[in-house]
Design a protein around this motif. Structure first.
Motif, PDB file in Angstrom:
ATOM      1  N   LYS A  74       1.564 -10.892   9.653  1.00 32.05           N
ATOM      2  CA  LYS A  74       0.406 -11.208   8.810  1.00 32.05           C
ATOM      3  C   LYS A  74       0.828 -11.295   7.357  1.00 32.05           C
ATOM      4  N   THR A  75       0.051 -12.025   6.560  1.00 29.07           N
ATOM      5  CA  THR A  75       0.231 -12.008   5.115  1.00 29.07           C
ATOM      6  C   THR A  75      -0.951 -11.289   4.489  1.00 29.07           C
ATOM      7  N   ARG A  76      -0.687 -10.686   3.344  1.00 30.78           N
ATOM      8  CA  ARG A  76      -1.725  -9.945   2.633  1.00 30.78           C
ATOM      9  C   ARG A  76      -1.599 -10.257   1.155  1.00 30.78           C
ATOM     10  N   GLN A  77      -2.716 -10.497   0.491  1.00 33.09           N
ATOM     11  CA  GLN A  77      -2.715 -10.777  -0.944  1.00 33.09           C
ATOM     12  C   GLN A  77      -2.765  -9.470  -1.732  1.00 33.09           C
ATOM     13  N   LYS A  78      -1.781  -9.247  -2.593  1.00 32.99           N
ATOM     14  CA  LYS A  78      -1.832  -8.098  -3.498  1.00 32.99           C
ATOM     15  C   LYS A  78      -2.376  -8.604  -4.824  1.00 32.99           C
ATOM     16  N   PRO A  79      -3.403  -7.969  -5.352  1.00 33.08           N
ATOM     17  CA  PRO A  79      -3.985  -8.462  -6.600  1.00 33.08           C
ATOM     18  C   PRO A  79      -3.080  -8.204  -7.793  1.00 33.08           C
ATOM     19  N   ALA A  80      -3.331  -8.932  -8.868  1.00 35.63           N
ATOM     20  CA  ALA A  80      -2.577  -8.739 -10.105  1.00 35.63           C
ATOM     21  C   ALA A  80      -2.964  -7.403 -10.738  1.00 35.63           C
ATOM     22  N   THR A  81      -2.027  -6.800 -11.458  1.00 32.57           N
ATOM     23  CA  THR A  81      -2.323  -5.560 -12.176  1.00 32.57           C
ATOM     24  C   THR A  81      -2.249  -5.818 -13.676  1.00 32.57           C
ATOM     25  N   LYS A  82      -3.144  -5.191 -14.409  1.00 30.64           N
ATOM     26  CA  LYS A  82      -3.169  -5.354 -15.860  1.00 30.64           C
ATOM     27  C   LYS A  82      -2.184  -4.395 -16.513  1.00 30.64           C
ATOM     28  N   ALA A  83      -1.681  -4.790 -17.665  1.00 32.42           N
ATOM     29  CA  ALA A  83      -0.802  -3.907 -18.431  1.00 32.42           C
ATOM     30  C   ALA A  83      -1.645  -2.843 -19.115  1.00 32.42           C
ATOM     31  N   GLY A  84      -1.042  -1.698 -19.375  1.00 29.78           N
ATOM     32  CA  GLY A  84      -1.767  -0.642 -20.066  1.00 29.78           C
ATOM     33  C   GLY A  84      -1.092   0.698 -19.886  1.00 29.78           C
ATOM     34  N   LYS A  85      -1.798   1.721 -20.295  1.00 30.17           N
ATOM     35  CA  LYS A  85      -1.277   3.082 -20.171  1.00 30.17           C
ATOM     36  C   LYS A  85      -2.058   3.799 -19.074  1.00 30.17           C
ATOM     37  N   ARG A  86      -1.332   4.498 -18.204  1.00 32.73           N
ATOM     38  CA  ARG A  86      -1.973   5.232 -17.117  1.00 32.73           C
ATOM     39  C   ARG A  86      -1.398   6.633 -17.043  1.00 32.73           C
ATOM     40  N   ASN A  87      -2.234   7.548 -16.594  1.00 32.92           N
ATOM     41  CA  ASN A  87      -1.767   8.922 -16.401  1.00 32.92           C
ATOM     42  C   ASN A  87      -1.187   9.055 -14.997  1.00 32.92           C
ATOM     43  N   MET A  88       0.089   9.425 -14.923  1.00 29.20           N
ATOM     44  CA  MET A  88       0.751   9.662 -13.654  1.00 29.20           C
ATOM     45  C   MET A  88       1.404  11.032 -13.698  1.00 29.20           C
ATOM     46  N   PHE A  89       0.946  11.912 -12.834  1.00 26.17           N
ATOM     47  CA  PHE A  89       1.485  13.268 -12.744  1.00 26.17           C
ATOM     48  C   PHE A  89       1.434  13.994 -14.094  1.00 26.17           C
ATOM     49  N   GLY A  90       0.340  13.799 -14.819  1.00 28.23           N
ATOM     50  CA  GLY A  90       0.139  14.515 -16.070  1.00 28.23           C
ATOM     51  C   GLY A  90       0.837  13.887 -17.269  1.00 28.23           C
ATOM     52  N   LYS A  91       1.534  12.783 -17.080  1.00 30.96           N
ATOM     53  CA  LYS A  91       2.215  12.114 -18.189  1.00 30.96           C
ATOM     54  C   LYS A  91       1.628  10.717 -18.360  1.00 30.96           C
ATOM     55  N   GLU A  92       1.571  10.268 -19.599  1.00 27.38           N
ATOM     56  CA  GLU A  92       1.064   8.932 -19.869  1.00 27.38           C
ATOM     57  C   GLU A  92       2.224   7.947 -19.758  1.00 27.38           C
ATOM     58  N   VAL A  93       2.041   6.935 -18.919  1.00 27.16           N
ATOM     59  CA  VAL A  93       3.103   5.965 -18.652  1.00 27.16           C
ATOM     60  C   VAL A  93       2.615   4.575 -19.032  1.00 27.16           C
ATOM     61  N   VAL A  94       3.497   3.793 -19.679  1.00 27.96           N
ATOM     62  CA  VAL A  94       3.179   2.408 -20.010  1.00 27.96           C
ATOM     63  C   VAL A  94       3.530   1.541 -18.809  1.00 27.96           C
ATOM     64  N   VAL A  95       2.545   0.786 -18.314  1.00 28.86           N
ATOM     65  CA  VAL A  95       2.729  -0.039 -17.121  1.00 28.86           C
ATOM     66  C   VAL A  95       2.689  -1.504 -17.521  1.00 28.86           C
ATOM     67  N   LYS A  96       3.665  -2.283 -17.033  1.00 29.21           N
ATOM     68  CA  LYS A  96       3.703  -3.710 -17.326  1.00 29.21           C
ATOM     69  C   LYS A  96       2.743  -4.456 -16.409  1.00 29.21           C
ATOM     70  N   ALA A  97       2.302  -5.617 -16.850  1.00 28.24           N
ATOM     71  CA  ALA A  97       1.427  -6.450 -16.028  1.00 28.24           C
ATOM     72  C   ALA A  97       2.246  -7.101 -14.920  1.00 28.24           C
ATOM     73  N   LYS A  98       1.636  -7.243 -13.737  1.00 34.54           N
ATOM     74  CA  LYS A  98       2.299  -7.893 -12.617  1.00 34.54           C
ATOM     75  C   LYS A  98       1.392  -8.983 -12.074  1.00 34.54           C
ATOM     76  N   PRO A  99       1.950 -10.128 -11.719  1.00 30.92           N
ATOM     77  CA  PRO A  99       1.114 -11.194 -11.158  1.00 30.92           C
ATOM     78  C   PRO A  99       0.722 -10.879  -9.719  1.00 30.92           C
ATOM     79  N   ALA A 100      -0.268 -11.608  -9.232  1.00 34.15           N
ATOM     80  CA  ALA A 100      -0.665 -11.455  -7.829  1.00 34.15           C
ATOM     81  C   ALA A 100       0.482 -11.923  -6.940  1.00 34.15           C
ATOM     82  N   SER A 101       0.622 -11.307  -5.769  1.00 31.63           N
ATOM     83  CA  SER A 101       1.701 -11.692  -4.874  1.00 31.63           C
ATOM     84  C   SER A 101       1.234 -11.633  -3.428  1.00 31.63           C
ATOM     85  N   THR A 102       1.965 -12.315  -2.577  1.00 33.85           N
ATOM     86  CA  THR A 102       1.685 -12.328  -1.146  1.00 33.85           C
ATOM     87  C   THR A 102       2.727 -11.475  -0.448  1.00 33.85           C
TER      88      THR A 102
END
Length: 116
Positions: A74-102
């Motif tokens: 099967k194929t599955r569409q993964k949605p695009a992710t926006k760039a920004g800052k997110r809290n991961m395990f109590g630390k703020e991490v800068v996340v790059k934007a990623k395009p949608a992918s199959t």
């Protein structure tokens, strides 16, 4: 502590045994099919090539392909992710934007699960 070491050693031995088992190649599969069906090995190899091309075409067009009794691709569409800052395990991490992918995934059919 001794039983844990024994369990760890047994688990490592099982892992090595799994790695030692050779995976069947395309030629080996063609040979097995030839001996089972009475066809020539070259004909079986051509059949495997055609199954692969038909499967790739079907997955690309409809998003799903089933090899009866074996697996479903099967194929599955993964949605695009926006760039920004997110809290991961109590630390703020800068996340790059990623395009949608199959994403392509394979699942074994329930008939195969029941045989194990």
């Amino acid at each position: 502590m001794a039983p844990m070491k024994a369990m760890k050693a047994a688990a490592m031995k099982a892992m090595k045994a799994m790695k030692a088992g050779a995976v069947m190649t395309k030629g080996g599969l063609a040979e097995a099919l030839a001996s089972e069906t009475g066809l020539k090995k070259s004909e079986c190899s051509k059949i495997l090539d055609s199954i692969a091309s038909v499967g790739a075409k079907e997955v690309k067009s409809t998003g799903k392909f089933v090899l009866p009794g074996l697996c479903m691709i099967k194929t599955r569409q993964k949605p695009a992710t926006k760039a920004g800052k997110r809290n991961m395990f109590g630390k703020e991490v800068v996340v790059k934007a990623k395009p949608a992918s199959t994403v392509v995934k394979a699942f074994c059919v329930s008939a195969l699960k029941k045989t194990m």
